[in-house]
Design a protein around this motif. Sequence first.
Motif, PDB file in Angstrom:
ATOM      1  N   ALA A  79      -5.605   4.114  -7.996  1.00 22.83           N
ATOM      2  CA  ALA A  79      -4.330   3.863  -8.807  1.00 22.83           C
ATOM      3  C   ALA A  79      -3.223   3.432  -8.185  1.00 22.83           C
ATOM      4  CB  ALA A  79      -4.417   5.051  -9.297  1.00 22.83           C
ATOM      5  N   TYR A  80      -2.307   3.241  -8.649  1.00 23.18           N
ATOM      6  CA  TYR A  80      -1.291   3.162  -8.720  1.00 23.18           C
ATOM      7  C   TYR A  80      -0.122   3.722  -8.567  1.00 23.18           C
ATOM      8  CZ  TYR A  80       2.257   0.022  -5.560  1.00 23.18           C
ATOM      9  OH  TYR A  80       3.485   0.375  -4.977  1.00 23.18           O
ATOM     10  N   PRO A  82       4.724   4.674  -8.125  1.00 23.42           N
ATOM     11  CA  PRO A  82       5.839   3.969  -7.965  1.00 23.42           C
ATOM     12  C   PRO A  82       6.618   4.283  -6.394  1.00 23.42           C
ATOM     13  CG  PRO A  82       5.711   4.566 -10.025  1.00 23.42           C
ATOM     14  CD  PRO A  82       4.846   5.909  -9.374  1.00 23.42           C
ATOM     15  N   TYR A  89      13.203  15.286  -7.428  1.00 27.59           N
ATOM     16  CA  TYR A  89      11.629  15.187  -7.341  1.00 27.59           C
ATOM     17  C   TYR A  89      10.950  16.327  -5.763  1.00 27.59           C
ATOM     18  CZ  TYR A  89       9.866  13.091 -11.063  1.00 27.59           C
ATOM     19  OH  TYR A  89       9.126  12.403 -13.084  1.00 27.59           O
ATOM     20  N   TRP A 148      -1.522  14.139 -17.193  1.00 27.65           N
ATOM     21  CA  TRP A 148      -2.553  14.120 -17.615  1.00 27.65           C
ATOM     22  C   TRP A 148      -4.009  14.985 -17.730  1.00 27.65           C
ATOM     23  CZ3 TRP A 148      -3.555   9.045 -13.264  1.00 27.65           C
ATOM     24  CH2 TRP A 148      -2.983   8.277 -13.821  1.00 27.65           C
TER      25      TRP A 148
ATOM     26  N   GLU B  42       1.119   3.509 -17.298  1.00 24.73           N
ATOM     27  CA  GLU B  42       1.641   3.970 -18.456  1.00 24.73           C
ATOM     28  C   GLU B  42       2.805   3.527 -16.996  1.00 24.73           C
ATOM     29  OE1 GLU B  42       0.770   7.810 -18.627  1.00 24.73           O
ATOM     30  OE2 GLU B  42       1.510   8.813 -16.452  1.00 24.73           O
ATOM     31  N   ASN B  43       4.597   4.419 -18.060  1.00 26.34           N
ATOM     32  CA  ASN B  43       5.640   3.709 -17.573  1.00 26.34           C
ATOM     33  C   ASN B  43       6.042   5.241 -16.517  1.00 26.34           C
ATOM     34  OD1 ASN B  43       6.830   1.691 -19.228  1.00 26.34           O
ATOM     35  ND2 ASN B  43       7.195   3.234 -20.723  1.00 26.34           N
ATOM     36  N   ALA B  44       6.098   5.057 -15.520  1.00 26.10           N
ATOM     37  CA  ALA B  44       6.458   5.633 -14.675  1.00 26.10           C
ATOM     38  C   ALA B  44       7.811   6.188 -14.779  1.00 26.10           C
ATOM     39  CB  ALA B  44       7.143   5.342 -13.014  1.00 26.10           C
ATOM     40  N   PRO B  45       8.397   7.925 -14.513  1.00 24.12           N
ATOM     41  CA  PRO B  45       9.198   8.925 -14.404  1.00 24.12           C
ATOM     42  C   PRO B  45      10.626   8.162 -13.380  1.00 24.12           C
ATOM     43  CG  PRO B  45       8.334   9.810 -13.007  1.00 24.12           C
ATOM     44  CD  PRO B  45       6.924   8.649 -13.571  1.00 24.12           C
ATOM     45  N   VAL B  46       9.741   6.518 -13.156  1.00 29.87           N
ATOM     46  CA  VAL B  46      11.132   6.301 -12.592  1.00 29.87           C
ATOM     47  C   VAL B  46      11.621   4.394 -13.289  1.00 29.87           C
ATOM     48  CG1 VAL B  46      11.565   5.089  -9.970  1.00 29.87           C
ATOM     49  CG2 VAL B  46       9.890   7.056 -10.333  1.00 29.87           C
ATOM     50  N   MET B  50       6.199   1.210 -12.971  1.00 28.84           N
ATOM     51  CA  MET B  50       4.882   1.949 -13.895  1.00 28.84           C
ATOM     52  C   MET B  50       3.868   2.894 -12.993  1.00 28.84           C
ATOM     53  SD  MET B  50       2.532  -1.601 -14.134  1.00 28.84           S
ATOM     54  CE  MET B  50       2.650  -2.865 -12.915  1.00 28.84           C
ATOM     55  N   ILE B  51       3.280   2.970 -13.906  1.00 33.00           N
ATOM     56  CA  ILE B  51       1.559   3.289 -13.447  1.00 33.00           C
ATOM     57  C   ILE B  51       0.690   3.324 -13.626  1.00 33.00           C
ATOM     58  CG2 ILE B  51       0.674   5.656 -12.633  1.00 33.00           C
ATOM     59  CD1 ILE B  51       3.470   7.231 -13.502  1.00 33.00           C
ATOM     60  N   ILE B  52      -0.010   2.621 -12.574  1.00 34.00           N
ATOM     61  CA  ILE B  52      -1.638   1.447 -13.210  1.00 34.00           C
ATOM     62  C   ILE B  52      -2.012   3.105 -12.848  1.00 34.00           C
ATOM     63  CG2 ILE B  52      -2.925  -0.738 -12.887  1.00 34.00           C
ATOM     64  CD1 ILE B  52       0.129  -1.704 -11.485  1.00 34.00           C
ATOM     65  N   LYS B  53      -3.236   3.041 -13.936  1.00 38.06           N
ATOM     66  CA  LYS B  53      -4.163   3.926 -14.045  1.00 38.06           C
ATOM     67  C   LYS B  53      -5.247   3.397 -13.058  1.00 38.06           C
ATOM     68  CE  LYS B  53      -3.155   7.187 -17.387  1.00 38.06           C
ATOM     69  NZ  LYS B  53      -3.478   8.089 -18.208  1.00 38.06           N
ATOM     70  N   TYR B  57      -5.975  -0.549 -12.235  1.00 35.83           N
ATOM     71  CA  TYR B  57      -5.920  -0.653 -11.207  1.00 35.83           C
ATOM     72  C   TYR B  57      -7.537  -1.270 -11.376  1.00 35.83           C
ATOM     73  CZ  TYR B  57      -4.695  -0.356  -6.608  1.00 35.83           C
ATOM     74  OH  TYR B  57      -4.440  -1.280  -5.224  1.00 35.83           O
ATOM     75  N   ASN B 164       3.840  -4.983  -2.556  1.00 35.57           N
ATOM     76  CA  ASN B 164       4.543  -4.956  -3.627  1.00 35.57           C
ATOM     77  C   ASN B 164       5.693  -6.112  -4.041  1.00 35.57           C
ATOM     78  OD1 ASN B 164       5.171  -3.140  -1.200  1.00 35.57           O
ATOM     79  ND2 ASN B 164       5.672  -1.174  -2.688  1.00 35.57           N
ATOM     80  N   MET B 166       9.848  -5.228  -5.677  1.00 38.64           N
ATOM     81  CA  MET B 166      11.212  -4.927  -7.061  1.00 38.64           C
ATOM     82  C   MET B 166      12.392  -5.812  -7.048  1.00 38.64           C
ATOM     83  SD  MET B 166      11.925  -0.938  -6.416  1.00 38.64           S
ATOM     84  CE  MET B 166      12.007   0.280  -7.759  1.00 38.64           C
ATOM     85  N   GLU B 180       9.319  -2.482 -10.477  1.00 34.57           N
ATOM     86  CA  GLU B 180       8.282  -3.067  -9.047  1.00 34.57           C
ATOM     87  C   GLU B 180       6.869  -3.639  -9.574  1.00 34.57           C
ATOM     88  OE1 GLU B 180       6.616   0.782  -7.075  1.00 34.57           O
ATOM     89  OE2 GLU B 180       5.742  -0.338  -5.811  1.00 34.57           O
ATOM     90  N   LEU B 182       3.164  -5.507  -8.390  1.00 33.43           N
ATOM     91  CA  LEU B 182       2.117  -6.292  -7.275  1.00 33.43           C
ATOM     92  C   LEU B 182       1.813  -7.637  -7.279  1.00 33.43           C
ATOM     93  CD1 LEU B 182      -0.519  -2.955  -7.400  1.00 33.43           C
ATOM     94  CD2 LEU B 182       1.589  -3.288  -6.064  1.00 33.43           C
TER      95      LEU B 182
END
Lengths: 495, 495
Positions: A79-80, A82, A89, A148, B42-46, B50-53, B57, B164, B166, B180, B182
């Motif tokens: 997965a990836y 940020p 954090y 999750w 999903e959207n990242a907390p940053v 994003m977080i690629i699940k 991925y 990556n 940005m 960010e 890829l």
Amino acid sequence: MTAQSAQKKNNQKKAKTAITPTREENFPEWYQNVIKAADMAENAPVRGCMIIKPYGYAVWENFQRELDRRIKDEGVKNAYFPLLIPLSYIAKEAEHIDGFAKECAVVTHHRLEAAPDGKGLVPAGELTEPMIIRPTSETIIGETIAKWVTSYRDLPLKLNQWANVMRWEMRPRLFLRTAEFLWQEGHNAFATAEESNADARRMLEVYAEFSRNVLAIPVIEGEKTPEERFPGAMATYTIEAILQDGKALQSGTSHDLGQTFSRSAGIRYQSQDGAEELAWTTSWGMSSRMVGGLIMTHGDDDGMQMPPKVAPHHVVIIPIVHDDGDRAKILDYAETLARRLKELNIRVEMDASDRKTPDKLWGAIKQGVPVRVEIGRREMEEGNVTHTRRDIGRDSKTTESTDAFCNKITAMLDGMQEEMYQAALTRTNAMLHDAKSLDEARQFFSEKSSIGQLRMDAAFLQEDAFEKLQKDFAVTPRCLPFADEGKKVIVGKAY
Amino acid sequence: MTAQSAQKKNNQKKAKTAITPTREENFPEWYQNVIKAADMAENAPVRGCMIIKPYGYAVWENFQRELDRRIKDEGVKNAYFPLLIPLSYIAKEAEHIDGFAKECAVVTHHRLEAAPDGKGLVPAGELTEPMIIRPTSETIIGETIAKWVTSYRDLPLKLNQWANVMRWEMRPRLFLRTAEFLWQEGHNAFATAEESNADARRMLEVYAEFSRNVLAIPVIEGEKTPEERFPGAMATYTIEAILQDGKALQSGTSHDLGQTFSRSAGIRYQSQDGAEELAWTTSWGMSSRMVGGLIMTHGDDDGMQMPPKVAPHHVVIIPIVHDDGDRAKILDYAETLARRLKELNIRVEMDASDRKTPDKLWGAIKQGVPVRVEIGRREMEEGNVTHTRRDIGRDSKTTESTDAFCNKITAMLDGMQEEMYQAALTRTNAMLHDAKSLDEARQFFSEKSSIGQLRMDAAFLQEDAFEKLQKDFAVTPRCLPFADEGKKVIVGKAY
């Protein structure tokens, strides 16, 4: 032979190494020069960072492919996450801060604008909360999987990412220690302490097998002492290599994080009987520093030696043309050989450049290509190839039919891989010495000629004299080897 | 049928889509929900990241593998350059600044320390020169290859990195636009203008072939207008996709940079006749935003449809157990099938979880797995499989022998790949309209029911009314298609 002529002969012999200084003369400089001669990497204009050149990156790609397959075989999914981690954090996990906060790149602005005096650009758009470039991702991945994981059905959850990370290094060194490096970081979550501990140990085994069978690097598997643990971990397992200068290289680590990160991130699940429980997590990583380990394990005074499994090229073909009238025919013959080898899944490089033949041969030697093949008019006319192994050198130079060569090349490479590992193992074993007392250890480390690591009684770790030993000789306990069931500790200098 | 019952039937029909709202009802929301239903990201907390699940991925990994092979086939070598770029590098290239300086993450400190009030951490160790996180790497790669290139013999130099990057995005959207992302960025250097221009066009062709044959996304190849060029480029070539909502997606770009970057970085070489010359460079990139393009091209109201070449799983096997006594036998039968398929290089997922069968089937539909296979007691007893194609649905549901299925699966997937491309091509073509005048264009864009892009005379670009058209309807010239030899321009909304 007179002393003078012996000296002369010795000088001639020395003059023949492709790398100066030799390993014995100056190991750190030899290392830098091997990297340069093999064209693998260079220092970036950005402080502490490196540029991985194509030949070095090709090693990393082979490394990635082989390790990625093994990670997936363990049921882990890539997965990836940020690059940037909010400051809050990092601040959540107290032990973690101590370990990483001192050395991270901080992003404070999100724009550049013209300077008030009109000269150049200045940062603008200050962030309400600074962010750091990930030095490792336990915190952000923990925060994410907390969302999750809700039920025992969501466990185990096994994730890995291939990513760049950054730790501000004060004494950077190509591959071994750079501000930015490439790695994989695995992050697994489990329902029980038993599972997470078993997983941390299992992933260490994966690293050990990979090091031995792919990188041909012998490693000692063991546990770190509490002081050397990853910040926040209950146990850190490590594989340690002993390089040719006798220093240890921490080559891969796997951490049983217990509930440290699941507590700070709130990774809670409902168990089968309805109770709310905290998960147990592990993390494990291996990085591009291992390319440095490869060089310091396998390089010799003529440059790099690539273990076939990570070698960018298994075979380099060097066409040798003395008469321009032969050129087309010789190149055609060489191309046919290249095609045949590629069909056998051999990674082949054709060196048809206009460099001189000795430069090509020495180039292949310095880059550590396992097998070099010379094709001249005679080989072409007789349906032969002349091949030489990098590890043995001219004594292995053989002229034989193309068929015979194609039939043996795969086994030849497999044999080289195994022999390189055995040779490294012999060297490593010779550099692991037993010390029966701390005095004996002091004696060993104080002698300039001493090379290697010491194995001693783990009980010594408790003594004040051990702390003094560490300080006086800049040595550290590398690990408590599994093989000695925690009763022994390996101590020495390390990268 | 009364109007009421027709309405009722319509409602029932609508209720059957797995994704609400449908594409027609609310395309942007449909898009977010497909990503969620397929568990891709999903959207990242940053902010903006994003977080690629894992499932998303895995698409990216297939994308990378296929594109990387094509890039290497062009003689390009992968390498890796630093994440951070010193401010002074960016400041060197004036046009480039305008294009990127407004939206980048700025690193100003290299340490965190305890705040003076003891509460939390604050940035410390201010850098003498701020650095930015690469929004793209022309400047740092240019500075580097200026050192590598000295003679015409060093050219062409063809490099690529997977990395990556940005860019601070104000309106982020999963995959399509994130702070960010890829990507791969290629950077080639040549001795002549002709070569660099031919290379920029060649790499665009590679992207076009990849989009069509791997992603099954039809694209229009063309040149950007001068205003839409990459900052500093002489020419920017682009492939543009038209998505199901009629908006264009810039899917890959290739820039002929002329001597802009070789001049600012000093990439000079000695030509064959001894003169000092400036090199000519290109750069070209394709990114993870294409995963968004995949969804908006192939998704339907039941979720994602994965083109087989990038599908994480080609086939999902769903064992259906009604009687617990059958469980072991059915699972064994399913496992045997999975092994056979894997031997055929089919990517197989076994869904032996304890979810209910309809949930498994709908899960596979929403994730867009090309073929789902159901194995129940009856299939097991008769040596059969029951399989259904995602693109056709229940009308394709077939029960036949395992042998027959294994014999046809590869051709079946190849066929689906091609049919998905043809279906997308038909849709795309239907969304490309000709406008004979700017009035006609205004008319088109002002109607809410208008979907798609307009093709019109490129001469209109010079008219003031064109600028007004752009402003009034938030449309842009997407490209001057090669097929029209620069005489036409495609205009419309874009992501």
